[in-house]
Design a protein around this motif. Structure first.
Motif, PDB file in Angstrom:
ATOM      1  N   GLU A 194     -14.312  30.546  25.164  1.00  0.00           N
ATOM      2  CA  GLU A 194     -13.370  30.002  26.140  1.00  0.00           C
ATOM      3  C   GLU A 194     -12.055  29.626  25.475  1.00  0.00           C
ATOM      4  O   GLU A 194     -11.928  29.620  24.272  1.00  0.00           O
ATOM      5  N   LYS A 195     -11.115  29.253  26.319  1.00  0.00           N
ATOM      6  CA  LYS A 195      -9.835  28.762  25.835  1.00  0.00           C
ATOM      7  C   LYS A 195     -10.079  27.444  25.097  1.00  0.00           C
ATOM      8  O   LYS A 195     -10.776  26.575  25.586  1.00  0.00           O
ATOM      9  N   PRO A 196      -9.529  27.283  23.881  1.00  0.00           N
ATOM     10  CA  PRO A 196      -9.778  26.044  23.150  1.00  0.00           C
ATOM     11  C   PRO A 196      -9.152  24.837  23.844  1.00  0.00           C
ATOM     12  O   PRO A 196      -8.148  24.957  24.536  1.00  0.00           O
ATOM     13  N   ALA A 197      -9.788  23.658  23.626  1.00  0.00           N
ATOM     14  CA  ALA A 197      -9.334  22.435  24.290  1.00  0.00           C
ATOM     15  C   ALA A 197      -8.273  21.720  23.474  1.00  0.00           C
ATOM     16  O   ALA A 197      -8.194  20.508  23.488  1.00  0.00           O
ATOM     17  N   MET A 198      -7.486  22.440  22.735  1.00  0.00           N
ATOM     18  CA  MET A 198      -6.377  21.851  21.998  1.00  0.00           C
ATOM     19  C   MET A 198      -5.265  22.886  21.900  1.00  0.00           C
ATOM     20  O   MET A 198      -5.524  24.081  22.001  1.00  0.00           O
ATOM     21  N   PRO A 199      -4.005  22.443  21.725  1.00  0.00           N
ATOM     22  CA  PRO A 199      -2.919  23.410  21.656  1.00  0.00           C
ATOM     23  C   PRO A 199      -2.992  24.248  20.380  1.00  0.00           C
ATOM     24  O   PRO A 199      -3.667  23.881  19.420  1.00  0.00           O
ATOM     25  N   MET A 200      -2.290  25.376  20.406  1.00  0.00           N
ATOM     26  CA  MET A 200      -2.334  26.353  19.309  1.00  0.00           C
ATOM     27  C   MET A 200      -2.023  25.736  17.944  1.00  0.00           C
ATOM     28  O   MET A 200      -2.676  26.060  16.960  1.00  0.00           O
ATOM     29  N   GLU A 201      -1.005  24.837  17.893  1.00  0.00           N
ATOM     30  CA  GLU A 201      -0.610  24.326  16.579  1.00  0.00           C
ATOM     31  C   GLU A 201      -1.665  23.410  15.966  1.00  0.00           C
ATOM     32  O   GLU A 201      -1.618  23.114  14.784  1.00  0.00           O
ATOM     33  N   MET A 202      -2.624  22.952  16.781  1.00  0.00           N
ATOM     34  CA  MET A 202      -3.755  22.214  16.216  1.00  0.00           C
ATOM     35  C   MET A 202      -4.933  23.145  15.970  1.00  0.00           C
ATOM     36  O   MET A 202      -5.724  22.931  15.058  1.00  0.00           O
ATOM     37  N   TRP A 203      -5.036  24.187  16.815  1.00  0.00           N
ATOM     38  CA  TRP A 203      -6.222  25.034  16.787  1.00  0.00           C
ATOM     39  C   TRP A 203      -6.169  26.035  15.641  1.00  0.00           C
ATOM     40  O   TRP A 203      -7.184  26.319  15.011  1.00  0.00           O
ATOM     41  N   LEU A 204      -4.975  26.601  15.372  1.00  0.00           N
ATOM     42  CA  LEU A 204      -4.869  27.634  14.334  1.00  0.00           C
ATOM     43  C   LEU A 204      -5.300  27.140  12.950  1.00  0.00           C
ATOM     44  O   LEU A 204      -6.073  27.819  12.278  1.00  0.00           O
ATOM     45  N   PRO A 205      -4.835  25.935  12.504  1.00  0.00           N
ATOM     46  CA  PRO A 205      -5.358  25.462  11.216  1.00  0.00           C
ATOM     47  C   PRO A 205      -6.869  25.283  11.214  1.00  0.00           C
ATOM     48  O   PRO A 205      -7.526  25.534  10.195  1.00  0.00           O
ATOM     49  N   LEU A 206      -7.420  24.898  12.369  1.00  0.00           N
ATOM     50  CA  LEU A 206      -8.876  24.742  12.454  1.00  0.00           C
ATOM     51  C   LEU A 206      -9.561  26.095  12.274  1.00  0.00           C
ATOM     52  O   LEU A 206     -10.557  26.219  11.555  1.00  0.00           O
ATOM     53  N   LEU A 207      -8.980  27.128  12.913  1.00  0.00           N
ATOM     54  CA  LEU A 207      -9.525  28.482  12.771  1.00  0.00           C
ATOM     55  C   LEU A 207      -9.479  28.918  11.310  1.00  0.00           C
ATOM     56  O   LEU A 207     -10.453  29.459  10.774  1.00  0.00           O
ATOM     57  N   VAL A 208      -8.345  28.645  10.647  1.00  0.00           N
ATOM     58  CA  VAL A 208      -8.195  29.017   9.238  1.00  0.00           C
ATOM     59  C   VAL A 208      -9.253  28.309   8.401  1.00  0.00           C
ATOM     60  O   VAL A 208      -9.886  28.909   7.525  1.00  0.00           O
ATOM     61  N   MET A 209      -9.480  27.018   8.689  1.00  0.00           N
ATOM     62  CA  MET A 209     -10.478  26.261   7.927  1.00  0.00           C
ATOM     63  C   MET A 209     -11.885  26.810   8.159  1.00  0.00           C
ATOM     64  O   MET A 209     -12.673  26.908   7.221  1.00  0.00           O
ATOM     65  N   VAL A 210     -12.198  27.155   9.422  1.00  0.00           N
ATOM     66  CA  VAL A 210     -13.537  27.688   9.712  1.00  0.00           C
ATOM     67  C   VAL A 210     -13.751  28.996   8.946  1.00  0.00           C
ATOM     68  O   VAL A 210     -14.772  29.188   8.274  1.00  0.00           O
ATOM     69  N   LEU A 211     -12.754  29.901   8.996  1.00  0.00           N
ATOM     70  CA  LEU A 211     -12.874  31.165   8.270  1.00  0.00           C
ATOM     71  C   LEU A 211     -12.977  30.914   6.768  1.00  0.00           C
ATOM     72  O   LEU A 211     -13.770  31.548   6.071  1.00  0.00           O
ATOM     73  N   GLY A 212     -12.184  29.942   6.272  1.00  0.00           N
ATOM     74  CA  GLY A 212     -12.226  29.607   4.851  1.00  0.00           C
ATOM     75  C   GLY A 212     -13.590  29.111   4.429  1.00  0.00           C
ATOM     76  O   GLY A 212     -14.111  29.496   3.384  1.00  0.00           O
ATOM     77  N   PHE A 213     -14.205  28.255   5.266  1.00  0.00           N
ATOM     78  CA  PHE A 213     -15.544  27.752   4.950  1.00  0.00           C
ATOM     79  C   PHE A 213     -16.556  28.898   4.907  1.00  0.00           C
ATOM     80  O   PHE A 213     -17.420  28.913   4.047  1.00  0.00           O
ATOM     81  N   TYR A 214     -16.436  29.856   5.856  1.00  0.00           N
ATOM     82  CA  TYR A 214     -17.369  30.985   5.853  1.00  0.00           C
ATOM     83  C   TYR A 214     -17.215  31.813   4.578  1.00  0.00           C
ATOM     84  O   TYR A 214     -18.204  32.211   3.953  1.00  0.00           O
ATOM     85  N   CYS A 215     -15.958  32.088   4.185  1.00  0.00           N
ATOM     86  CA  CYS A 215     -15.725  32.872   2.961  1.00  0.00           C
ATOM     87  C   CYS A 215     -16.251  32.116   1.747  1.00  0.00           C
ATOM     88  O   CYS A 215     -16.870  32.707   0.848  1.00  0.00           O
ATOM     89  N   PHE A 216     -16.019  30.798   1.722  1.00  0.00           N
ATOM     90  CA  PHE A 216     -16.497  29.967   0.619  1.00  0.00           C
ATOM     91  C   PHE A 216     -18.016  30.049   0.519  1.00  0.00           C
ATOM     92  O   PHE A 216     -18.573  30.264  -0.553  1.00  0.00           O
TER      93      PHE A 216
END
Lengths: 251, 154
Positions: A194-216
């Motif tokens: 679904e559409k995230p419950a926060m604006p893009m400028e808060m959501w994009l860093p979260l996405l980057v962190m999630v992907l970073g954790f998976y790669c880690f």
């Protein structure tokens, strides 16, 4: 569908070679994503209108909680592969991923408690989400303990696989606990469908962190698995020549 | 897949299904105990046990917060849209406590039907936004609309 890659996984030598090629890519993308995500999330993302800066712990809490659950699902899949196809590498993956998953669960619980104190007014509440997450931590502890307590490697593998499989029932409970029951914990912010419950400028860093954790996670898991494969196959000739090459190279 | 593996796969799936059903039955039997709090509707319907400490949860009703002039005592009403429960609390409320905010209070319902709480926890929702966005929403009168939209159905 082509299943040769799956059958090739039965060969530890093939795994050792292919993972050696993936490892630098995963390691560097993890370092890059985590560095970008931490700076972006903790310094540049806007504050929350209610919680101010304390909401920034979401950039650690949510990726860790994601990983904690994904790693357990991975353990269960490895358990099924180990039980049904008797693949040795599945047991290596299961044993080596369990401590990482336990740490991720611990980080999620710890950051959750630190976040809960200023916002909710309590470090810990026995609501369904928090309790099921604590059960997940104990499941990880159980798998680690079981793997170390049984000295026969085949029986240990089988016991751990069954425990991982049975415990996977907890995962949908964690995920849907905030919807099935009244909880203090809020529903999910980071949704894939679904559409995230926060604006893009808060959501994009979260996405980057999630992907970073998976790669880690992937990088650390491959490193641990490679070491374990070398240890288990230490009598085979390819490992002996590999070690000779490594030791000779460093001299 | 060869028959031996197929058989093992079926055994594995049967174990998983069995455990899943057992847990689902246990959880549905424990439904009431797993809920962290009762909604005002449940309390009004008498679903909450009387005479023991219970938790009540809902939104703090707009304009219902009455602070005592010379003590920390505060009275407010909590609503889920259908029913309300009056809560009396003495102490320091969490930072996020405000009118319209979701809260969970732990306490005992007295004879007058007022819940005397000894702990109030603030609940926040899954929506985050920068303060500028909130101001813009308030100025255009959309905040109310947004707050209503996300609801408090549980």
């Amino acid at each position: 569908m082509n299943w040769t890659w799956f059958h090739k996984l039965g060969s530890p030598k093939w795994f050792y070679e292919i993972s050696g090629r993936w490892l630098p890519w995963l390691g560097w993308s993890a370092a890059l994503l985590l560095a970008v995500g931490v700076v972006w999330g903790l310094a540049f993302a806007p504050q929350d209108y209610q919680q101010g800066n304390s909401f920034r712990i979401i950039y650690i809490h949510v990726p860790a909680a994601f990983l904690a659950q994904s790693v357990y699902v991975m353990l269960a899949v490895a358990g099924v592969v180990g039980l049904v196809w008797k693949m040795k590498l599945a047991d290596v993956a299961l044993q080596q991923a369990a401590p990482i998953g336990a740490w991720m669960t611990f980080i999620a619980l710890l950051t959750g408690a630190v976040w809960g104190k200023p916002t909710w007014g309590a470090w810990w509440v026995w609501d369904a989400r928090l309790t099921s997450m604590l059960i997940l931590l104990f499941l990880y502890f159980g798998i680690i303990a079981l793997g170390n307590a049984i000295s026969n490697r085949d029986s240990a593998a089988k016991a751990c696989a069954v425990l991982a499989l049975v415990g996977v029932v907890n995962i949908p409970i964690i995920k849907y606990s905030v919807e099935w029951w009244n909880t203090l914990h809020q529903p999910a912010t980071f949704k894939i469908t679904e559409k995230p419950a926060m604006p893009m400028e808060m959501w994009l860093p979260l996405l980057v962190m999630v992907l970073g954790f998976y790669c880690f996670f992937a990088a650390v898991l491959l490193m641990r698995m490679r070491l374990e494969v070398l240890r288990r196959e230490s009598r085979s000739s390819w490992v002996k020549s590999e070690i000779k090459g490594l030791v000779g190279g460093s001299r | 897949m060869n028959p031996v593996r197929k058989k093992r796969l079926y055994i594995v799936l049967a174990i998983l299904a069995g455990v899943g059903i057992a847990v689902a039955l246990a959880l549905s039997a424990l439904q009431q105990n797993i809920n962290l709090f009762y909604t005002p509707t449940q309390i009004a319907r008498g679903e909450a046990p009387e005479g023991t400490r219970i938790r009540a949860g809902g939104l703090v009703e707009e304009g219902s917060v009455k602070r005592d002039r010379d003590s920390l005592s505060v009275d407010f009403r909590v609503t889920d849209g259908a029913e309300t429960v009056t809560i009396r609390f003495q102490g320091i409320l969490p930072d996020l406590f405000r009118e319209g905010q979701g809260i969970v209070a732990l306490g005992r319902v007295n004879e007058e039907g007022i819940m005397v709480a000894d702990e109030v926890l603030a609940k926040h929702d899954e929506n985050y936004m920068p303060p500028e966005v909130t101001q813009a929403l308030e100025q255009s009168g959309m905040m109310k609309h947004y707050e209503d939209g996300k609801g408090y159905s549980k």
